[in-house]
Design a protein around this motif. Sequence first.
Motif, PDB file in Angstrom:
ATOM      1  N   GLN A 280      18.576  25.886  32.075  1.00 58.84           N
ATOM      2  CA  GLN A 280      18.922  25.431  33.431  1.00 58.84           C
ATOM      3  C   GLN A 280      18.469  26.292  34.675  1.00 58.84           C
ATOM      4  OE1 GLN A 280      23.144  26.399  33.426  1.00 58.84           O
ATOM      5  NE2 GLN A 280      22.672  27.969  34.537  1.00 58.84           N
ATOM      6  N   ALA A 281      16.985  27.094  34.328  1.00 56.49           N
ATOM      7  CA  ALA A 281      16.618  27.692  35.326  1.00 56.49           C
ATOM      8  C   ALA A 281      16.496  26.825  36.740  1.00 56.49           C
ATOM      9  CB  ALA A 281      15.346  28.340  34.924  1.00 56.49           C
ATOM     10  N   VAL A 282      16.690  27.588  37.738  1.00 59.12           N
ATOM     11  CA  VAL A 282      16.744  26.791  39.226  1.00 59.12           C
ATOM     12  C   VAL A 282      15.843  27.211  39.946  1.00 59.12           C
ATOM     13  CG1 VAL A 282      19.300  26.194  39.149  1.00 59.12           C
ATOM     14  CG2 VAL A 282      18.672  28.190  40.045  1.00 59.12           C
ATOM     15  N   SER A 283      15.078  28.563  39.682  1.00 56.72           N
ATOM     16  CA  SER A 283      14.092  29.038  40.467  1.00 56.72           C
ATOM     17  C   SER A 283      14.703  30.130  41.572  1.00 56.72           C
ATOM     18  CB  SER A 283      13.136  28.199  40.956  1.00 56.72           C
ATOM     19  OG  SER A 283      13.333  27.719  42.320  1.00 56.72           O
ATOM     20  N   LEU A 284      13.804  30.960  41.831  1.00 57.61           N
ATOM     21  CA  LEU A 284      14.521  31.911  42.957  1.00 57.61           C
ATOM     22  C   LEU A 284      14.466  31.195  44.324  1.00 57.61           C
ATOM     23  CD1 LEU A 284      11.807  34.305  44.315  1.00 57.61           C
ATOM     24  CD2 LEU A 284      11.086  32.467  43.004  1.00 57.61           C
ATOM     25  N   PHE A 285      13.807  30.043  44.350  1.00 56.05           N
ATOM     26  CA  PHE A 285      13.729  29.319  45.590  1.00 56.05           C
ATOM     27  C   PHE A 285      15.161  28.565  45.895  1.00 56.05           C
ATOM     28  CE2 PHE A 285       9.141  28.515  44.753  1.00 56.05           C
ATOM     29  CZ  PHE A 285       8.847  29.542  45.923  1.00 56.05           C
ATOM     30  N   ALA A 286      16.085  28.237  44.698  1.00 59.32           N
ATOM     31  CA  ALA A 286      17.364  28.042  44.873  1.00 59.32           C
ATOM     32  C   ALA A 286      18.050  29.037  45.269  1.00 59.32           C
ATOM     33  CB  ALA A 286      17.674  27.195  43.750  1.00 59.32           C
ATOM     34  N   GLY A 287      17.906  30.189  44.863  1.00 58.24           N
ATOM     35  CA  GLY A 287      18.928  31.573  45.090  1.00 58.24           C
ATOM     36  C   GLY A 287      20.148  31.464  44.595  1.00 58.24           C
ATOM     37  N   HIS A 288      20.137  30.992  43.436  1.00 61.41           N
ATOM     38  CA  HIS A 288      21.446  30.891  42.738  1.00 61.41           C
ATOM     39  C   HIS A 288      21.569  31.084  41.167  1.00 61.41           C
ATOM     40  CE1 HIS A 288      24.196  28.896  45.468  1.00 61.41           C
ATOM     41  NE2 HIS A 288      25.076  28.229  44.698  1.00 61.41           N
ATOM     42  N   GLY A 289      20.309  31.499  40.649  1.00 63.62           N
ATOM     43  CA  GLY A 289      20.155  31.289  39.144  1.00 63.62           C
ATOM     44  C   GLY A 289      21.318  32.296  38.556  1.00 63.62           C
ATOM     45  N   ALA A 290      21.522  33.480  39.046  1.00 66.54           N
ATOM     46  CA  ALA A 290      22.194  34.425  38.271  1.00 66.54           C
ATOM     47  C   ALA A 290      23.700  33.912  38.443  1.00 66.54           C
ATOM     48  CB  ALA A 290      22.194  35.816  39.037  1.00 66.54           C
ATOM     49  N   SER A 291      24.278  33.406  39.765  1.00 68.19           N
ATOM     50  CA  SER A 291      25.612  32.897  39.699  1.00 68.19           C
ATOM     51  C   SER A 291      25.706  31.598  38.904  1.00 68.19           C
ATOM     52  CB  SER A 291      25.582  32.537  41.273  1.00 68.19           C
ATOM     53  OG  SER A 291      26.778  31.948  41.565  1.00 68.19           O
ATOM     54  N   MET A 292      24.544  30.635  38.849  1.00 63.71           N
ATOM     55  CA  MET A 292      24.696  29.659  38.047  1.00 63.71           C
ATOM     56  C   MET A 292      24.779  30.061  36.516  1.00 63.71           C
ATOM     57  SD  MET A 292      24.960  26.868  39.174  1.00 63.71           S
ATOM     58  CE  MET A 292      25.938  27.125  40.909  1.00 63.71           C
ATOM     59  N   ALA A 293      23.947  31.343  36.170  1.00 66.45           N
ATOM     60  CA  ALA A 293      24.025  31.699  34.777  1.00 66.45           C
ATOM     61  C   ALA A 293      25.290  32.338  34.162  1.00 66.45           C
ATOM     62  CB  ALA A 293      22.959  32.722  34.593  1.00 66.45           C
ATOM     63  N   MET A 294      26.231  33.027  35.327  1.00 66.54           N
ATOM     64  CA  MET A 294      27.468  33.542  34.825  1.00 66.54           C
ATOM     65  C   MET A 294      28.501  32.342  34.801  1.00 66.54           C
ATOM     66  SD  MET A 294      28.110  37.044  37.019  1.00 66.54           S
ATOM     67  CE  MET A 294      29.589  37.628  35.738  1.00 66.54           C
ATOM     68  N   ALA A 295      28.252  31.421  35.774  1.00 67.08           N
ATOM     69  CA  ALA A 295      29.405  30.211  35.675  1.00 67.08           C
ATOM     70  C   ALA A 295      29.048  29.649  34.362  1.00 67.08           C
ATOM     71  CB  ALA A 295      28.880  29.203  36.936  1.00 67.08           C
ATOM     72  N   ALA A 296      28.029  29.213  33.864  1.00 66.40           N
ATOM     73  CA  ALA A 296      27.497  28.415  32.783  1.00 66.40           C
ATOM     74  C   ALA A 296      28.209  29.251  31.348  1.00 66.40           C
ATOM     75  CB  ALA A 296      25.791  28.393  32.586  1.00 66.40           C
ATOM     76  N   ALA A 297      27.877  30.418  31.459  1.00 68.52           N
ATOM     77  CA  ALA A 297      28.584  31.411  30.168  1.00 68.52           C
ATOM     78  C   ALA A 297      29.993  31.361  30.231  1.00 68.52           C
ATOM     79  CB  ALA A 297      28.125  32.873  30.584  1.00 68.52           C
ATOM     80  N   TRP A 298      30.629  31.189  31.485  1.00 60.40           N
ATOM     81  CA  TRP A 298      32.114  31.090  31.636  1.00 60.40           C
ATOM     82  C   TRP A 298      32.488  29.538  31.107  1.00 60.40           C
ATOM     83  CZ3 TRP A 298      35.908  27.949  33.462  1.00 60.40           C
ATOM     84  CH2 TRP A 298      37.379  28.465  33.438  1.00 60.40           C
ATOM     85  N   VAL A 299      31.935  28.576  31.463  1.00 58.34           N
ATOM     86  CA  VAL A 299      32.287  27.397  31.187  1.00 58.34           C
ATOM     87  C   VAL A 299      31.875  27.126  29.541  1.00 58.34           C
ATOM     88  CG1 VAL A 299      31.283  24.886  31.358  1.00 58.34           C
ATOM     89  CG2 VAL A 299      31.668  26.313  33.507  1.00 58.34           C
ATOM     90  N   LEU A 300      30.738  27.642  29.172  1.00 53.87           N
ATOM     91  CA  LEU A 300      30.550  27.534  27.545  1.00 53.87           C
ATOM     92  C   LEU A 300      31.687  28.212  26.770  1.00 53.87           C
ATOM     93  CD1 LEU A 300      28.802  26.796  25.042  1.00 53.87           C
ATOM     94  CD2 LEU A 300      27.560  28.606  25.497  1.00 53.87           C
ATOM     95  N   ALA A 301      32.057  29.585  27.322  1.00 57.25           N
ATOM     96  CA  ALA A 301      33.226  30.238  26.704  1.00 57.25           C
ATOM     97  C   ALA A 301      34.356  29.522  26.763  1.00 57.25           C
ATOM     98  CB  ALA A 301      33.122  31.558  27.140  1.00 57.25           C
ATOM     99  N   ASP A 302      34.577  28.768  27.954  1.00 56.28           N
ATOM    100  CA  ASP A 302      35.999  28.061  28.102  1.00 56.28           C
ATOM    101  C   ASP A 302      35.907  26.815  27.156  1.00 56.28           C
ATOM    102  OD1 ASP A 302      38.288  27.316  29.486  1.00 56.28           O
ATOM    103  OD2 ASP A 302      37.190  25.747  30.489  1.00 56.28           O
ATOM    104  N   GLU A 303      34.881  26.288  27.019  1.00 57.10           N
ATOM    105  CA  GLU A 303      34.742  24.987  25.960  1.00 57.10           C
ATOM    106  C   GLU A 303      34.976  25.573  24.438  1.00 57.10           C
ATOM    107  OE1 GLU A 303      34.370  21.709  26.306  1.00 57.10           O
ATOM    108  OE2 GLU A 303      34.729  21.929  28.613  1.00 57.10           O
ATOM    109  N   LEU A 304      34.362  26.547  24.382  1.00 55.87           N
ATOM    110  CA  LEU A 304      34.246  27.023  22.812  1.00 55.87           C
ATOM    111  C   LEU A 304      35.696  27.643  22.279  1.00 55.87           C
ATOM    112  CD1 LEU A 304      30.957  28.817  22.636  1.00 55.87           C
ATOM    113  CD2 LEU A 304      31.443  26.873  21.436  1.00 55.87           C
ATOM    114  N   THR A 305      36.242  28.088  23.448  1.00 55.45           N
ATOM    115  CA  THR A 305      37.593  28.801  23.061  1.00 55.45           C
ATOM    116  C   THR A 305      38.982  28.007  23.301  1.00 55.45           C
ATOM    117  OG1 THR A 305      37.631  29.924  25.094  1.00 55.45           O
ATOM    118  CG2 THR A 305      36.540  31.263  22.970  1.00 55.45           C
ATOM    119  N   SER A 306      38.755  26.853  24.031  1.00 58.45           N
ATOM    120  CA  SER A 306      39.931  25.820  24.284  1.00 58.45           C
ATOM    121  C   SER A 306      39.795  24.439  23.745  1.00 58.45           C
ATOM    122  CB  SER A 306      40.345  25.939  25.640  1.00 58.45           C
ATOM    123  OG  SER A 306      39.226  25.547  26.475  1.00 58.45           O
ATOM    124  N   GLY A 307      39.216  24.423  22.596  1.00 53.94           N
ATOM    125  CA  GLY A 307      39.423  22.948  21.936  1.00 53.94           C
ATOM    126  C   GLY A 307      38.179  22.117  22.602  1.00 53.94           C
TER     127      GLY A 307
END
Length: 377
Positions: A280-307
């Motif tokens: 999902q790389a958004v590029s430095l032009f979007a200025g959001h990549g690290a934030s989106m990477a952390m959000a995605a990791a959280w969403v993935l963990a949420d899906e994997l651990t809550s059914g």
Amino acid sequence: MKALVCGAGIAGLTLAWHLERAGWEVELVERAAAFRDGGYMIDFYGPGYEVAQRMGLRDRLLAARYPVNELSYVNRDGRQTSHLALTSGLEDVVSLLRGDLARAIAQDVRSPVTYGTTVEAADQDASGVKVRLSDGTTREVDLLVGADGSRSRVRELAFGDVTPRYLGHRVAAYVLTDPELSRQVGTRYQMLTEPGLMAGAYALRDDRLALLFLHREPDRAMPADPAADLRHHFGGRGWILPEALARCPAPPELYHDLVTQVEMERWHQGRIVLVGDACQAVSLFAGHGASMAMAAAWVLADELTSGGDLTGYQDRMAPVITEVQRFGRRFVQWMAPSNRWRIVARDLIFRFAALPGAGRLFVNSLSPGGHHLISPR
Ligand SMILES: Cc1cc2nc3c(=O)[nH]c(=O)nc-3n(C[C@H](O)[C@H](O)[C@H](O)COP(=O)(O)OP(=O)(O)OC[C@H]3O[C@@H](n4cnc5c(N)ncnc54)[C@H](O)[C@@H]3O)c2cc1C
């Protein structure tokens, strides 16, 4: 459940943090020989910052942050041509080095990280994934995660050749220790732009300076000697550049890459899943990549651990990523204007934005949403 995470960066560490707390057995492998420090300055805000706060990292991030009081454009003589004071509307933006964000997460990750190692091969069936590592050892896990950035090895193994969308620019960055240059630049983000080129500098603690270089380049081929390539493009442009480039390090201290976005129809294949820039790389032009990477990791963990499942993870993340990527493509022309008219227009916008109250409007217009992402499923 057992997971092997390839890539101990922002997404990989965040995912490990959450899975281990849910009782998973997690191991990380990282290609770099040691923890990746420094890097480049990022603005960290939005859903990823909310995830970091939930992880209890707020005080650590505030201790690592740098005050950026002003964006300032200079010419070759170092004279300011326009500026934007950043005094309001930025309370929830933390400017820090990418390495400092990764360290803040890593400090609370208990799962082992094996450095200097990558995934060589992966074979999966209904019962699990057999992984062969570059150190010759093997693992049998329930889930293999590719959190290994925009040139992901795991992506290549699971999906074959995926060519990221090239945004027509090369980027390079490094951190230099130089008391005089650091004092000269100070706590404002200074930038020099000429058609197709942008160089930026910001003073860090301990007499250091973070430098960023962007230039338009139609050819996707990477230069054999990136430091020499930078000197060729920027060395004759005045300001602090000749001195700063005279001491440009070689990789890995010098970060250099193409500016790309990764767009994929599927982010998972059986028991193999991608997270962060890998899918999902958004590029430095979007200025959001690290934030989106952390959000995605959280969403993935949420899906994997809550059914939930991997489809649920992609369904929640992908629409926001598409929006942020679109935003990033629109921003290319303002961050690295291709002609003088755009530079003049950008300077005029900055002058308007410097009026009381307008700065907040301007900065908010640069921030696409995504806060709903991290409500639990
Ligand atoms: C110059 C620049 C400025 C940026 N500015 C911002 C900003 O202001 N705000 C923001 O939110 N984002 C910004 N970003 C984007 C942000 O840094 C990335 O989107 C974010 O780091 C992605 O996290 P990740 O975990 O997916 O990848 P990374 O953090 O890059 O981590 C990937 C990890 O995988 C490792 N790895 C790579 N290949 C392999 C392999 N084959 N095997 C094992 N390990 C491997 C890498 O060494 C790395 O440790 C910027 C990026 C750049 C380049």
